[in-house]
Design a protein around this motif. Structure first.
Motif, PDB file in Angstrom:
ATOM      1  N   TYR A  63     -15.152   8.269  -0.408  1.00 23.13           N
ATOM      2  CA  TYR A  63     -15.435   7.211   0.936  1.00 23.13           C
ATOM      3  C   TYR A  63     -14.957   5.712   1.283  1.00 23.13           C
ATOM      4  O   TYR A  63     -16.123   4.967   1.093  1.00 23.13           O
ATOM      5  CB  TYR A  63     -16.562   7.189   1.604  1.00 23.13           C
ATOM      6  CG  TYR A  63     -17.088   8.803   1.777  1.00 23.13           C
ATOM      7  CD1 TYR A  63     -16.330   9.465   2.927  1.00 23.13           C
ATOM      8  CD2 TYR A  63     -18.224   9.659   0.472  1.00 23.13           C
ATOM      9  CE1 TYR A  63     -16.369  10.915   2.375  1.00 23.13           C
ATOM     10  CE2 TYR A  63     -17.980  10.678   0.796  1.00 23.13           C
ATOM     11  CZ  TYR A  63     -17.967  11.253   1.498  1.00 23.13           C
ATOM     12  OH  TYR A  63     -18.236  13.183   1.787  1.00 23.13           O
ATOM     13  N   ALA A  64     -14.223   5.208   1.918  1.00 22.75           N
ATOM     14  CA  ALA A  64     -13.665   4.647   1.930  1.00 22.75           C
ATOM     15  C   ALA A  64     -14.149   3.192   3.381  1.00 22.75           C
ATOM     16  O   ALA A  64     -14.088   3.885   4.256  1.00 22.75           O
ATOM     17  CB  ALA A  64     -11.930   3.796   1.810  1.00 22.75           C
ATOM     18  N   ARG A  65     -14.403   1.908   3.503  1.00 20.00           N
ATOM     19  CA  ARG A  65     -14.432   1.211   5.119  1.00 20.00           C
ATOM     20  C   ARG A  65     -12.953   1.121   5.866  1.00 20.00           C
ATOM     21  O   ARG A  65     -13.248   1.524   6.967  1.00 20.00           O
ATOM     22  CB  ARG A  65     -15.210  -0.100   4.167  1.00 20.00           C
ATOM     23  CG  ARG A  65     -16.151  -0.003   3.435  1.00 20.00           C
ATOM     24  CD  ARG A  65     -16.814  -1.315   3.606  1.00 20.00           C
ATOM     25  NE  ARG A  65     -17.383  -1.210   2.416  1.00 20.00           N
ATOM     26  CZ  ARG A  65     -19.051  -1.962   2.936  1.00 20.00           C
ATOM     27  NH1 ARG A  65     -18.702  -3.438   3.388  1.00 20.00           N
ATOM     28  NH2 ARG A  65     -19.570  -2.647   2.048  1.00 20.00           N
ATOM     29  N   TYR A  66     -11.958   1.244   5.153  1.00 20.09           N
ATOM     30  CA  TYR A  66     -10.616   1.081   6.399  1.00 20.09           C
ATOM     31  C   TYR A  66      -9.503   2.565   5.597  1.00 20.09           C
ATOM     32  O   TYR A  66      -9.665   2.527   4.144  1.00 20.09           O
ATOM     33  CB  TYR A  66     -10.566   0.082   6.142  1.00 20.09           C
ATOM     34  CG  TYR A  66      -9.735  -0.979   5.232  1.00 20.09           C
ATOM     35  CD1 TYR A  66      -8.520  -0.451   4.180  1.00 20.09           C
ATOM     36  CD2 TYR A  66     -10.669  -1.195   3.985  1.00 20.09           C
ATOM     37  CE1 TYR A  66      -8.165  -1.147   3.142  1.00 20.09           C
ATOM     38  CE2 TYR A  66     -10.636  -1.890   2.730  1.00 20.09           C
ATOM     39  CZ  TYR A  66      -9.046  -2.030   2.292  1.00 20.09           C
ATOM     40  OH  TYR A  66      -8.312  -2.007   1.222  1.00 20.09           O
ATOM     41  N   ARG A  67      -9.060   2.718   6.900  1.00 20.51           N
ATOM     42  CA  ARG A  67      -7.873   3.337   6.115  1.00 20.51           C
ATOM     43  C   ARG A  67      -6.473   2.590   5.391  1.00 20.51           C
ATOM     44  O   ARG A  67      -5.993   1.995   6.455  1.00 20.51           O
ATOM     45  CB  ARG A  67      -7.251   4.163   7.309  1.00 20.51           C
ATOM     46  CG  ARG A  67      -6.384   5.533   7.155  1.00 20.51           C
ATOM     47  CD  ARG A  67      -6.561   6.447   8.239  1.00 20.51           C
ATOM     48  NE  ARG A  67      -5.417   7.394   7.649  1.00 20.51           N
ATOM     49  CZ  ARG A  67      -5.572   8.789   6.776  1.00 20.51           C
ATOM     50  NH1 ARG A  67      -6.827   8.778   6.502  1.00 20.51           N
ATOM     51  NH2 ARG A  67      -4.715   9.842   5.988  1.00 20.51           N
ATOM     52  N   THR A  71      -0.526   5.111   3.606  1.00 26.24           N
ATOM     53  CA  THR A  71      -1.151   6.784   2.846  1.00 26.24           C
ATOM     54  C   THR A  71       0.115   7.740   3.386  1.00 26.24           C
ATOM     55  O   THR A  71       1.277   7.151   4.004  1.00 26.24           O
ATOM     56  CB  THR A  71      -1.697   7.058   3.742  1.00 26.24           C
ATOM     57  OG1 THR A  71      -1.394   6.772   4.912  1.00 26.24           O
ATOM     58  CG2 THR A  71      -3.505   5.963   3.701  1.00 26.24           C
ATOM     59  N   ALA A  72       0.019   8.621   1.970  1.00 23.94           N
ATOM     60  CA  ALA A  72       1.413   9.809   2.581  1.00 23.94           C
ATOM     61  C   ALA A  72       0.145  10.604   3.594  1.00 23.94           C
ATOM     62  O   ALA A  72      -0.281  10.468   3.628  1.00 23.94           O
ATOM     63  CB  ALA A  72       1.043  10.535   0.886  1.00 23.94           C
ATOM     64  N   ARG A  92      -2.667  10.287   0.727  1.00 26.29           N
ATOM     65  CA  ARG A  92      -3.376   9.975  -0.964  1.00 26.29           C
ATOM     66  C   ARG A  92      -2.688   8.653  -0.292  1.00 26.29           C
ATOM     67  O   ARG A  92      -1.429   7.892   0.512  1.00 26.29           O
ATOM     68  CB  ARG A  92      -2.707  10.617  -1.690  1.00 26.29           C
ATOM     69  CG  ARG A  92      -3.350  11.318  -2.622  1.00 26.29           C
ATOM     70  CD  ARG A  92      -3.002  12.163  -3.341  1.00 26.29           C
ATOM     71  NE  ARG A  92      -1.609  13.048  -3.569  1.00 26.29           N
ATOM     72  CZ  ARG A  92      -0.138  12.955  -3.955  1.00 26.29           C
ATOM     73  NH1 ARG A  92      -0.640  13.050  -4.946  1.00 26.29           N
ATOM     74  NH2 ARG A  92       1.073  13.495  -3.278  1.00 26.29           N
ATOM     75  N   CYS A  93      -2.920   7.064  -1.325  1.00 28.59           N
ATOM     76  CA  CYS A  93      -2.129   5.901  -1.517  1.00 28.59           C
ATOM     77  C   CYS A  93      -0.818   6.179  -1.905  1.00 28.59           C
ATOM     78  O   CYS A  93      -1.036   6.549  -3.144  1.00 28.59           O
ATOM     79  CB  CYS A  93      -3.046   4.968  -1.589  1.00 28.59           C
ATOM     80  SG  CYS A  93      -3.164   3.495  -1.654  1.00 28.59           S
ATOM     81  N   GLN A  94      -0.165   5.101  -0.832  1.00 29.27           N
ATOM     82  CA  GLN A  94       1.392   4.877  -1.922  1.00 29.27           C
ATOM     83  C   GLN A  94       1.421   3.675  -2.638  1.00 29.27           C
ATOM     84  O   GLN A  94       1.343   3.170  -1.647  1.00 29.27           O
ATOM     85  CB  GLN A  94       2.506   5.505  -0.660  1.00 29.27           C
ATOM     86  CG  GLN A  94       2.890   6.848  -0.547  1.00 29.27           C
ATOM     87  CD  GLN A  94       3.631   6.867   1.064  1.00 29.27           C
ATOM     88  OE1 GLN A  94       3.820   6.155   1.277  1.00 29.27           O
ATOM     89  NE2 GLN A  94       4.213   8.496   0.734  1.00 29.27           N
ATOM     90  N   HIS A  95       1.474   3.663  -3.739  1.00 26.75           N
ATOM     91  CA  HIS A  95       1.874   2.823  -4.166  1.00 26.75           C
ATOM     92  C   HIS A  95       3.058   2.169  -4.853  1.00 26.75           C
ATOM     93  O   HIS A  95       4.198   3.049  -4.883  1.00 26.75           O
ATOM     94  CB  HIS A  95       1.385   2.657  -5.803  1.00 26.75           C
ATOM     95  CG  HIS A  95       0.069   2.780  -5.349  1.00 26.75           C
ATOM     96  ND1 HIS A  95      -1.307   2.576  -5.985  1.00 26.75           N
ATOM     97  CD2 HIS A  95      -0.660   4.128  -6.075  1.00 26.75           C
ATOM     98  CE1 HIS A  95      -2.633   2.053  -5.744  1.00 26.75           C
ATOM     99  NE2 HIS A  95      -2.389   3.946  -5.900  1.00 26.75           N
ATOM    100  N   ARG A  96       3.232   1.096  -4.091  1.00 24.33           N
ATOM    101  CA  ARG A  96       4.644   0.549  -4.243  1.00 24.33           C
ATOM    102  C   ARG A  96       5.097   0.522  -5.247  1.00 24.33           C
ATOM    103  O   ARG A  96       4.552  -1.154  -6.350  1.00 24.33           O
ATOM    104  CB  ARG A  96       5.049  -0.904  -3.281  1.00 24.33           C
ATOM    105  CG  ARG A  96       4.638  -0.115  -1.333  1.00 24.33           C
ATOM    106  CD  ARG A  96       5.606  -1.277  -1.057  1.00 24.33           C
ATOM    107  NE  ARG A  96       5.099  -1.001   0.274  1.00 24.33           N
ATOM    108  CZ  ARG A  96       4.223  -1.253   1.510  1.00 24.33           C
ATOM    109  NH1 ARG A  96       4.155  -2.569   1.744  1.00 24.33           N
ATOM    110  NH2 ARG A  96       4.107  -1.076   2.580  1.00 24.33           N
ATOM    111  N   MET A  97       5.968   0.399  -6.388  1.00 22.05           N
ATOM    112  CA  MET A  97       6.998  -0.200  -7.493  1.00 22.05           C
ATOM    113  C   MET A  97       7.230  -1.398  -7.223  1.00 22.05           C
ATOM    114  O   MET A  97       7.413  -1.730  -6.421  1.00 22.05           O
ATOM    115  CB  MET A  97       7.769   1.386  -7.948  1.00 22.05           C
ATOM    116  CG  MET A  97       7.019   1.799  -7.937  1.00 22.05           C
ATOM    117  SD  MET A  97       5.940   1.520  -9.820  1.00 22.05           S
ATOM    118  CE  MET A  97       4.652   3.236  -9.732  1.00 22.05           C
TER     119      MET A  97
END
Length: 164
Positions: free
Chosen positions: A146-150, A154-155, A159-164
Motif C-alpha cells: 500500500y503506497a501513500r500516493y499513486r 503507471t501501466a 504496475r509502475c513503468q520504469h523509464r530506461m
C-alpha cells in the motif's frame, strides 16, 4: 565421454502419475501422527464413536491434499465418493458439519502435538535434503503493498513503468 544418468531423490512425475486416492494413501501412510492420534483417542475415552478419531483426522488431511476450499466441499466429495469414505475410515456414513467442527476444536487443544508433527516432517525432509531451508524463493506478486500516493507513470494494470 560417457554420461551416467543420475536418479533424482524425488521426482514429481512419479507422484503425478498416481491417482488421487493413491496420493492420499501415501500421505496418510507417511505422516508421523501416531502420538497425536493416541492422545486424541485417550481424550475421547469411552464416549460415542460414531466417527472415529483417525477417520476424522484423515478427512482433514484429505481436505488439504485435495485442496478443498471448505469442509462442506469435502463433505460433498465424501457423499459421492465411496472409495474415499472407505479409505478414510468412515464406511457408509458422512460426518455432519457439526461433527467436523467439534473435532477441529479438539485438535486445536493439541497445538503442541501438531507443532511437533510438523517439526518431525521438516527433520525427515532435511535428512534427505541437506540444503533444505537454506534459501527461500518468493513470488512477490501475491504480496499486496500500500503506497501513500499513486505514481504518475503507471501501466493500465496498475504496475509502475520504469523509464530506461
Amino acid at each position: 565421454m560417457a554420461i551416467i544418468p543420475q536418479g533424482s531423490l524425488f521426482s514429481w512425475n512419479e507422484i503425478a502419475g498416481l491417482g488421487d486416492l493413491e496420493r492420499l494413501r501415501l500421505v496418510l501412510e507417511h505422516l508421523p501422527d501416531e502420538a497425536l492420534m493416541q492422545k486424541l483417542e485417550k481424550a475421547r475415552g469411552r464416549g460415542r464413536d460414531d466417527y472415529p478419531v483417525r477417520a476424522m483426522w484423515n478427512a482433514y488431511i484429505a481436505l488439504v491434499v485435495f485442496q478443498h476450499p471448505s469442509v462442506e466441499s469435502l463433505r460433498r466429495e465424501l457423499s459421492r465418493n465411496g472409495q474415499l469414505r472407505w479409505l478414510l475410515g468412515f464406511g457408509d456414513h458422512v460426518p455432519s458439519a457439526a461433527a467436523f467442527s467439534r473435532f477441529w476444536k479438539r485438535i486445536e487443544a493439541h497445538e503442541a502435538e501438531l507443532e511437533s508433527l510438523f517439526v518431525a516432517l521438516q527433520q525427515a525432509v532435511a535428512a534427505y535434503l541437506p540444503d533444505y531451508g537454506k534459501r527461500l524463493a518468493l513470488d512477490s506478486k501475491a504480496i499486496r503493498s500500500y503506497a501513500r500516493y499513486r505514481p504518475k507513470n503507471t501501466a493500465p494494470d496498475g504496475r509502475c513503468q520504469h523509464r530506461m
